[in-house]
Design an enzyme around this catalytic site. Structure first.
Site, PDB file in Angstrom:
ATOM      1  CG  HIS A 153     -33.213  26.083 -47.698  1.00  0.00           C
ATOM      2  ND1 HIS A 153     -33.843  26.102 -48.930  1.00  0.00           N
ATOM      3  CD2 HIS A 153     -33.442  27.308 -47.150  1.00  0.00           C
ATOM      4  CE1 HIS A 153     -34.425  27.285 -49.104  1.00  0.00           C
ATOM      5  NE2 HIS A 153     -34.204  28.027 -48.036  1.00  0.00           N
ATOM      6  CG  PHE A 175     -30.808  28.478 -37.498  1.00  0.00           C
ATOM      7  CD1 PHE A 175     -32.055  27.979 -37.851  1.00  0.00           C
ATOM      8  CD2 PHE A 175     -29.869  27.581 -36.975  1.00  0.00           C
ATOM      9  CE1 PHE A 175     -32.377  26.616 -37.702  1.00  0.00           C
ATOM     10  CE2 PHE A 175     -30.171  26.222 -36.814  1.00  0.00           C
ATOM     11  CZ  PHE A 175     -31.431  25.747 -37.178  1.00  0.00           C
ATOM     12  CG  HIS A 191     -36.196  32.311 -53.859  1.00  0.00           C
ATOM     13  ND1 HIS A 191     -36.719  32.138 -52.609  1.00  0.00           N
ATOM     14  CD2 HIS A 191     -37.259  32.521 -54.684  1.00  0.00           C
ATOM     15  CE1 HIS A 191     -38.044  32.254 -52.661  1.00  0.00           C
ATOM     16  NE2 HIS A 191     -38.392  32.493 -53.916  1.00  0.00           N
ATOM     17  CG  HIS A 199     -37.479  27.239 -51.932  1.00  0.00           C
ATOM     18  ND1 HIS A 199     -37.300  27.830 -53.146  1.00  0.00           N
ATOM     19  CD2 HIS A 199     -37.077  28.151 -51.007  1.00  0.00           C
ATOM     20  CE1 HIS A 199     -36.820  29.044 -52.977  1.00  0.00           C
ATOM     21  NE2 HIS A 199     -36.665  29.262 -51.685  1.00  0.00           N
ATOM     22  CG  ASP A 244     -37.403  27.622 -47.136  1.00  0.00           C
ATOM     23  OD1 ASP A 244     -36.653  28.444 -46.572  1.00  0.00           O
ATOM     24  OD2 ASP A 244     -38.244  27.954 -47.990  1.00  0.00           O
TER      25      ASP A 244
HETATM   26  C1  NCD Z   1     -37.642  32.679 -46.438  1.00  0.00           C
HETATM   27  C2  NCD Z   1     -37.420  33.571 -45.228  1.00  0.00           C
HETATM   28  O1  NCD Z   1     -38.378  33.915 -44.533  1.00  0.00           O
HETATM   29  O2  NCD Z   1     -36.262  33.891 -44.962  1.00  0.00           O
HETATM   30  N1  NCD Z   1     -39.044  32.573 -46.702  1.00  0.00           N
HETATM   31  C3  NCD Z   1     -39.656  31.640 -47.456  1.00  0.00           C
HETATM   32  O3  NCD Z   1     -40.874  31.758 -47.649  1.00  0.00           O
HETATM   33  N2  NCD Z   1     -39.036  30.632 -47.990  1.00  0.00           N
HETATM   34  C4  NCD Z   1     -36.857  33.235 -47.563  1.00  0.00           C
HETATM   35  C5  NCD Z   1     -36.647  32.299 -48.726  1.00  0.00           C
HETATM   36  O4  NCD Z   1     -36.054  31.235 -48.602  1.00  0.00           O
HETATM   37  O5  NCD Z   1     -37.032  32.666 -49.822  1.00  0.00           O
HETATM   38 ZN    ZN Z   2     -35.308  29.679 -47.649  1.00  0.00          ZN
HETATM   39 ZN    ZN Z   3     -35.841  31.126 -51.020  1.00  0.00          ZN
END
Ligand code: NCD
Ligand code: ZN
Ligand code: ZN
Length: 419
Positions: free
Chosen positions: A18, A21, A140, A194, A267
């Site tokens: 996860h 990038f 998500h 997450h 994440d």
């Molecule tokens: C992620 C992003 O910024 O791409 N942000 C987050 O808060 N987790 C998007 C995501 O995974 O939902």
């Molecule tokens: Zn994410």
């Molecule tokens: Zn997400």
């Protein structure tokens, strides 16, 4: 080259399933050059990148073009999670393991997640197509319906910005209940990303124990911070789903050590400092974490469970961060274990090092860490990817990470025999 690993552990290279990038289109937030350095310094040898780029990964052409853009930039090997929009569901029928074995579904939207699936009939079709094509959905799971309802009575924004009263835990609980119901009806393999709250964790553990093909992930951030940290860190630790209460964190840790959580994913979702200092409701959610994943979770394990033998912590981490992500996404013929026939991806980890994390150590493009000022226990001394040193505590190796192929998942062939 000889290697003195006395007093160290050798772990399989971490597979972080996860990361964001940000290529293409969002390279002011992160690049593969910087992101993969952060990964290597954190013991990560393979990443699976998320599709919410600009444009998002909704076509096979873009997947090939994206691999081309990354080629020569990445220290670590990589795969992609494919994306889907309400009008691109049919594209999923053409996915091959070469391109992706998994599809990310956003059940809610925010700044960097514009392709939300809102129509329940479309969600049904996505689950049906994924089951038919042996694709794993990665979700998500927060409910946009719940959020938009609350948005119309949005309370005054929390000045700290990380705690989001209008995107409460109920959004996650409702969405997880929907996912479990969809899995029950379609038999689709679903990995919930997450997971932030006690309720979601309990529901998903129970569904898995009941034999449904549901698995789930939590993140180092949800294990390391609670709502009270937002007083200090503000919108910097604003993420989606939000950081929750102490009791949620305790529940997540219990689920980690009792092996109910399937994987840990960082994440890693960087934004620029300028974006993050905007007033609370406008600061984009997300923060970097690929470099801190292994060390932050190891630090938590030894502090919270000091009586558990180190060997057990290490075995747990190698299941959560290598063996299981490899198996879930079809990489287990090459990755995920230190056995013959697999790639020589490994980490030399010093479990007794105590060191101060600072933003100066952070290799993500915008060089900061939410863990600034933390004393971490455990240090990644060396990272080896396919036999090549890509991190030796000071320097990086060559950016010749590969776009990996994967085996077909064959999720629905092993039906229980009926007698
Ligand atoms: C992620 C992003 O910024 O791409 N942000 C987050 O808060 N987790 C998007 C995501 O995974 O939902
Ligand atoms: Zn994410
Ligand atoms: Zn997400």
């Amino acid at each position: 080259r000889t290697l003195d690993a006395a007093g160290r552990y050798v772990l399989p290279g971490v597979i972080d399933s996860h990361v964001h990038f940000r290529t293409p289109g969002l390279t002011h937030k992160e690049t593969w050059h910087h992101g993969s350095r952060a990964a290597a310094a954190g013991g990560v040898t393979t990443v699976i990148d998320m599709p919410n780029t600009e444009p998002p990964l909704h076509s096979l052409e873009l997947a090939y073009a994206k691999a081309e853009m990354i080629s020569g930039q990445s220290l670590v090997d990589y795969r992609f999670h494919f994306g889907v929009r309400e009008d691109t569901v049919d594209v999923l029928r053409d996915l091959t393991p070469r391109v992706a074995t998994s599809v990310k579904v956003f059940m809610t939207g925010h700044h960097t997640a514009p392709s939300v699936i809102r129509d329940p009939a479309v969600l049904d079709r996505i689950f049906a197509v994924a089951a038919e094509r042996d694709l794993r959905l990665v979700l998500h799971a927060e409910d946009d319906g719940v959020f938009s309802l609350l948005d119309t009575h949005r309370p005054a924004p929390d000045s700290y910005g990380a705690y989001e009263p209008h995107r409460p835990r109920s959004g996650g609980i409702v969405a997880v209940a929907k996912v479990i119901d969809l899995v029950r009806r379609h038999g689709t393999a679903a990995h919930v990303l997450h997971v932030s709250s006690a309720e979601e964790s309990d529901m998903l553990s129970a569904a898995g124990a009941a034999g449904l093909p549901v698995t789930y992930e939590t993140t180092p951030h949800h294990l390391s911070f609670t709502a009270s940290d937002t007083r200090r860190l503000g919108a910097r630790i604003r993420l989606s789903p939000a950081i929750r209460e102490e009791r949620d964190q305790e529940c997540l840790w219990r689920a980690v050590v009792s092996d109910q959580i399937t994987t840990l994913g960082s994440d890693h979702a960087p934004h620029t400092p300028q974006e993050k200092v905007r007033p609370a409701p406008d600061a984009p959610p997300g923060l970097p974490g690929v470099q801190e994943l292994l060390t932050a979770v190891f630090t938590g394990l030894v502090r919270r469970f000091p009586h558990v033998p180190l060997d057990d912590h290490m075995m747990l981490l190698s299941r959560l961060c290598a063996a299981r992500p490899a198996a879930l996404f079809g990489l287990d013929e090459r990755k995920g274990a230190l056995t013959e026939g697999r790639d020589a991806d490994f980490v030399v980890f010093d479990p007794s090092a105590n060191w101060l994390m600072s933003s100066r150590e952070a290799h993500t493009k915008n060089t900061w860490s939410a863990y600034e000022g933390w004393t971490f226990t455990g240090h990644v001394d060396l990272t080896v990817r396919r036999g090549a040193v890509i991190w030796d505590s000071h320097d990086f190796g060559d950016p010749d990470g590969q776009w990996l192929d994967a085996r077909p998942l064959r999720l629905h062939t092993a039906r229980p025999a009926t007698v």
